[in-house]
Scaffold this active site. Structure first.
Site, PDB file in Angstrom:
ATOM      1  N   GLY A  33       0.790  -1.233   0.000  1.00  0.00           N
ATOM      2  CA  GLY A  33       0.000   0.000   0.000  1.00  0.00           C
ATOM      3  C   GLY A  33       0.817   1.276   0.000  1.00  0.00           C
ATOM      4  N   SER A  34       2.026   1.244  -0.563  1.00  0.00           N
ATOM      5  CA  SER A  34       2.804   2.497  -0.585  1.00  0.00           C
ATOM      6  C   SER A  34       2.156   3.518  -1.535  1.00  0.00           C
ATOM      7  CB  SER A  34       4.266   2.243  -0.956  1.00  0.00           C
ATOM      8  OG  SER A  34       4.377   1.852  -2.295  1.00  0.00           O
ATOM      9  N   ASN A  35       1.527   3.043  -2.595  1.00  0.00           N
ATOM     10  CA  ASN A  35       0.799   3.979  -3.463  1.00  0.00           C
ATOM     11  C   ASN A  35      -0.438   4.519  -2.760  1.00  0.00           C
ATOM     12  OD1 ASN A  35       1.952   4.296  -6.318  1.00  0.00           O
ATOM     13  ND2 ASN A  35       2.219   2.112  -5.873  1.00  0.00           N
ATOM     14  N   ARG A  74     -14.136 -16.188 -10.007  1.00  0.00           N
ATOM     15  CA  ARG A  74     -13.921 -14.761 -10.291  1.00  0.00           C
ATOM     16  C   ARG A  74     -15.232 -13.970 -10.375  1.00  0.00           C
ATOM     17  NH1 ARG A  74      -9.389 -12.873 -11.404  1.00  0.00           N
ATOM     18  NH2 ARG A  74      -8.543 -14.816 -12.201  1.00  0.00           N
ATOM     19  N   MET A  78      -3.676  -7.072  -7.050  1.00  0.00           N
ATOM     20  CA  MET A  78      -3.094  -8.108  -7.900  1.00  0.00           C
ATOM     21  C   MET A  78      -4.127  -9.164  -8.306  1.00  0.00           C
ATOM     22  SD  MET A  78      -0.401  -6.682  -8.287  1.00  0.00           S
ATOM     23  CE  MET A  78       1.333  -6.957  -8.400  1.00  0.00           C
ATOM     24  N   ILE A 127      -6.926 -10.204 -11.605  1.00  0.00           N
ATOM     25  CA  ILE A 127      -7.483  -9.911 -12.926  1.00  0.00           C
ATOM     26  C   ILE A 127      -8.972  -9.653 -12.735  1.00  0.00           C
ATOM     27  CG2 ILE A 127      -8.030 -10.952 -15.163  1.00  0.00           C
ATOM     28  CD1 ILE A 127      -5.295 -12.440 -14.905  1.00  0.00           C
ATOM     29  N   ASN A 183      -5.298   2.402 -13.102  1.00  0.00           N
ATOM     30  CA  ASN A 183      -4.337   1.415 -12.557  1.00  0.00           C
ATOM     31  C   ASN A 183      -2.933   1.982 -12.711  1.00  0.00           C
ATOM     32  OD1 ASN A 183      -3.383  -1.116 -11.576  1.00  0.00           O
ATOM     33  ND2 ASN A 183      -2.878  -1.714 -13.672  1.00  0.00           N
ATOM     34  N   HIS A 194       1.058   0.648 -13.292  1.00  0.00           N
ATOM     35  CA  HIS A 194       1.788  -0.556 -13.695  1.00  0.00           C
ATOM     36  C   HIS A 194       3.271  -0.226 -13.828  1.00  0.00           C
ATOM     37  CE1 HIS A 194       2.522  -4.446 -15.509  1.00  0.00           C
ATOM     38  NE2 HIS A 194       3.272  -3.818 -16.403  1.00  0.00           N
ATOM     39  N   SER A 197       3.626   3.478 -15.565  1.00  0.00           N
ATOM     40  CA  SER A 197       2.501   4.038 -16.329  1.00  0.00           C
ATOM     41  C   SER A 197       1.237   4.048 -15.484  1.00  0.00           C
ATOM     42  CB  SER A 197       2.204   3.173 -17.565  1.00  0.00           C
ATOM     43  OG  SER A 197       3.360   2.952 -18.333  1.00  0.00           O
ATOM     44  N   ASP A 226      -3.550  -4.759 -18.570  1.00  0.00           N
ATOM     45  CA  ASP A 226      -2.510  -3.723 -18.695  1.00  0.00           C
ATOM     46  C   ASP A 226      -2.545  -3.055 -20.071  1.00  0.00           C
ATOM     47  OD1 ASP A 226      -1.599  -4.408 -16.136  1.00  0.00           O
ATOM     48  OD2 ASP A 226      -0.202  -5.895 -16.926  1.00  0.00           O
ATOM     49  N   GLU A 238       6.224   6.305  -8.952  1.00  0.00           N
ATOM     50  CA  GLU A 238       4.801   5.955  -8.801  1.00  0.00           C
ATOM     51  C   GLU A 238       4.131   6.917  -7.837  1.00  0.00           C
ATOM     52  OE1 GLU A 238       4.407   1.839  -7.676  1.00  0.00           O
ATOM     53  OE2 GLU A 238       4.917   1.170  -9.691  1.00  0.00           O
TER      54      GLU A 238
END
Ligand code: GAR
Length: 216
Positions: free
Chosen positions: A16-18, A67, A92, A94, A109, A111, A138, A147, A176
């Protein structure tokens, strides 16, 4: 009457650094993280959210038959908060086509590569193995293609001969934390949108690589 801040839900799986970078910028940039949702119980990012008094939801994907079932529950929990924007910050998983469609144009997102190069995992090692001289990160809109959605903003770093995947991870992470809050704030100010498969900033269609920040 003051305008309410733009409501953001952040999805995480780990450190969770972002998320932290977004927490640190939310007041100045007039957005509000209304909830943090995490698929991994015990992820450190949950602690970061709690420290900032942000409500958290843990949805362990292992407890769902597949899913579709998981994503349905995710949609239910997110829609209960009714956010303007969904921000994937190291989430993480899909996402199913139904999920992506439900939030089309409202999911960002981040990446760790210069998309469209190096989609998928283990990007730092792969750029080293390929002998690249440049790497980066990105921010992009999420579409059904993994992505593969339109890029909004990139930051480039030079790869030095002594770089390892660890040093690259550290330098990419610094970038980031710089560019993700910026892109979120653009969206929240109504300056950024996805239209006809492209990202648009201030009524200008962005090129394939988005806005690109090069090393100073
Ligand atoms: C970040 O480096 C992000 O770019 C990456 O996961 C990390 C999460 O770090 N995301 C992806 O690889 C998505 N394909 P954080 O939990 O410290 O923010």
């Amino acid at each position: 009457m003051s305008i309410p801040p733009c409501a953001v839900v952040v999805l995480i799986s780990g450190n969770g650094s972002n998320l932290q970078a977004l927490i640190d910028r939310q007041q100045a940039d007039n957005f509000e993280i209304a909830a943090v949702i995490c698929n991994e119980p015990g992820a450190y990012g949950l602690q970061r959210a709690a420290n900032a008094n942000i409500p958290t939801v843990v949805l362990n994907h292992r407890e769902y038959p597949g899913r579709e079932a998981y994503d349905q529950e995710l949609i239910k929990r997110i829609d209960a908060v009714n956010p303007d924007l969904l921000v994937l910050a190291g989430f993480m998983r899909i996402l199913s086509a139904g999920f992506v469609k439900h939030y089309s144009g409202r999911v960002l997102n981040i990446h760790p590569s210069l998309l469209p190069d190096y989609r998928g995992t283990n990007t730092h090692q792969r750029v080293l193995d390929a002998g690249e001289t440049k790497h980066g990160v990105s921010v992009h809109f999420v579409t059904e293609e993994l992505d593969g959605g339109p890029v909004v903003l990139q930051a480039v770093i030079n790869i030095e001969p002594q770089d390892t995947k660890e040093t690259l991870a550290k330098r990419v992470a610094e970038q980031e934390h710089r560019i993700y809050p910026e892109a979120v704030s653009w969206f929240c100010q109504g300056r950024l949108r996805m239209q006809d498969g492209a990202a648009w900033l201030d009524e200008r269609k962005l090129p394939q690589q988005g806005i690109r920040r090069t090393p100073v």
